[in-house]
Design an enzyme around this catalytic site. Structure first.
Site, mmCIF file in Angstrom:
data_model
loop_
_atom_site.group_PDB
_atom_site.id
_atom_site.type_symbol
_atom_site.label_atom_id
_atom_site.label_comp_id
_atom_site.label_asym_id
_atom_site.label_seq_id
_atom_site.Cartn_x
_atom_site.Cartn_y
_atom_site.Cartn_z
ATOM 1 N N ASP A 107 39.094 72.177 69.678
ATOM 2 C CA ASP A 107 38.965 73.201 70.704
ATOM 3 C C ASP A 107 38.045 72.742 71.830
ATOM 4 O O ASP A 107 38.349 72.879 73.002
ATOM 5 C CB ASP A 107 38.459 74.524 70.095
ATOM 6 C CG ASP A 107 37.207 74.358 69.230
ATOM 7 O OD1 ASP A 107 36.750 73.215 69.020
ATOM 8 O OD2 ASP A 107 36.687 75.379 68.743
ATOM 9 N N ASP A 110 31.329 68.959 72.610
ATOM 10 C CA ASP A 110 30.040 69.223 73.250
ATOM 11 C C ASP A 110 29.128 68.011 73.033
ATOM 12 O O ASP A 110 29.113 67.089 73.845
ATOM 13 C CB ASP A 110 29.463 70.513 72.651
ATOM 14 C CG ASP A 110 28.125 70.910 73.254
ATOM 15 O OD1 ASP A 110 27.710 70.292 74.241
ATOM 16 O OD2 ASP A 110 27.502 71.858 72.733
ATOM 17 N N ARG A 172 37.440 85.176 68.814
ATOM 18 C CA ARG A 172 38.446 84.109 68.786
ATOM 19 C C ARG A 172 39.802 84.643 69.234
ATOM 20 O O ARG A 172 40.682 83.894 69.643
ATOM 21 C CB ARG A 172 38.605 83.558 67.364
ATOM 22 C CG ARG A 172 37.378 82.858 66.807
ATOM 23 C CD ARG A 172 37.758 82.142 65.524
ATOM 24 N NE ARG A 172 36.614 81.771 64.707
ATOM 25 C CZ ARG A 172 35.928 80.632 64.842
ATOM 26 N NH1 ARG A 172 36.242 79.770 65.768
ATOM 27 N NH2 ARG A 172 34.911 80.372 64.045
#
Ligand code: IMP
Ligand code: MG
Length: 181
Positions: A107, A110, A172
């Site tokens: 998804d 980072d 979500r």
């Protein structure tokens, strides 16, 4: 009730950042690119649970090649907004990956620790190839070296929710992506 009304009723701190339409448009482009790159191959898409399950479902349906699907589950955040740096494998994939083309579906990247962890998971497998696709890439978040082969959107270093991405497991279910105001 619309999604925005639902959010506004229960939360005050989110604003839309990437609309559902833009997400779907970009996934079409990624799907076309991957279908071209894997023409006449049958990759196994391995989705990273929980966050990637919605992206995975939409991306798969934009592929015009044979493909298979599998999942791994890792955790690093717990319920915090900062990556703990301590990644745990919660569910291993089931497929026999030897000789196969593997595409890991994330998804968001980072710090890059999850990507690196996943890369290392395959270090001793005899894959035909290993590539990474992530819907989102956070700018300036990297604390380790990592490489993504396909990226949907590069975003500033802010916390986002929706379209599979959670805040303490919630939100979500939103079709668009929202950022904390
Ligand atoms: P990394 O290991 O630091 O690259 O973090 C990647 C994982 O942290 C992603 O797969 C997400 O599950 C989670 N994550 C990172 N940033 C966000 C965010 O802004 N919202 C929701 N989840 C995030
Ligand atoms: Mg994730």
């Amino acid at each position: 009730m619309t999604e925005t009304q639902y959010l506004d009723t229960h939360y005050t701190n989110y604003k839309e950042y990437i609309s559902a339409e833009r997400i779907q448009q970009r996934i079409k482009e990624l799907g076309n690119q991957i279908s071209e790159d894997y023409k006449d191959k049958c990759p196994i898409l391995i989705g990273v649970l929980n966050g990637a399950f919605i992206f995975m479902a939409d991306l798969m349906r934009e592929l015009t090649i044979d493909c298979e699907v599998d999942f791994v589950k890792i955790s690093s955040y717990g319920n915090e907004r900062q990556s703990s740096g301590n990644i745990k494998l919660k569910k291993h994939f089931d497929s026999d990956v030897d000789g196969r083309h593997i595409i890991i579906v994330e998804d968001i990247a980072d710090s890059g620790r999850s990507i690196r962890f996943l890369e290392e998971m395959f270090a001793h497998s005899k894959l035909a190839s290993l590539r990474f696709v992530s819907l989102l890439l956070k700018e300036g978040g990297a604390v380790v070296d990592f490489k993504l082969d396909y990226v949907g959107f590069t975003i500033p270093n802010e916390y986002v929710v929706g379209y599979g991405l959670d805040d303490a497991q919630k939100l979500r279910n939103l079709s668009s992506i929202y950022v904390v105001k």
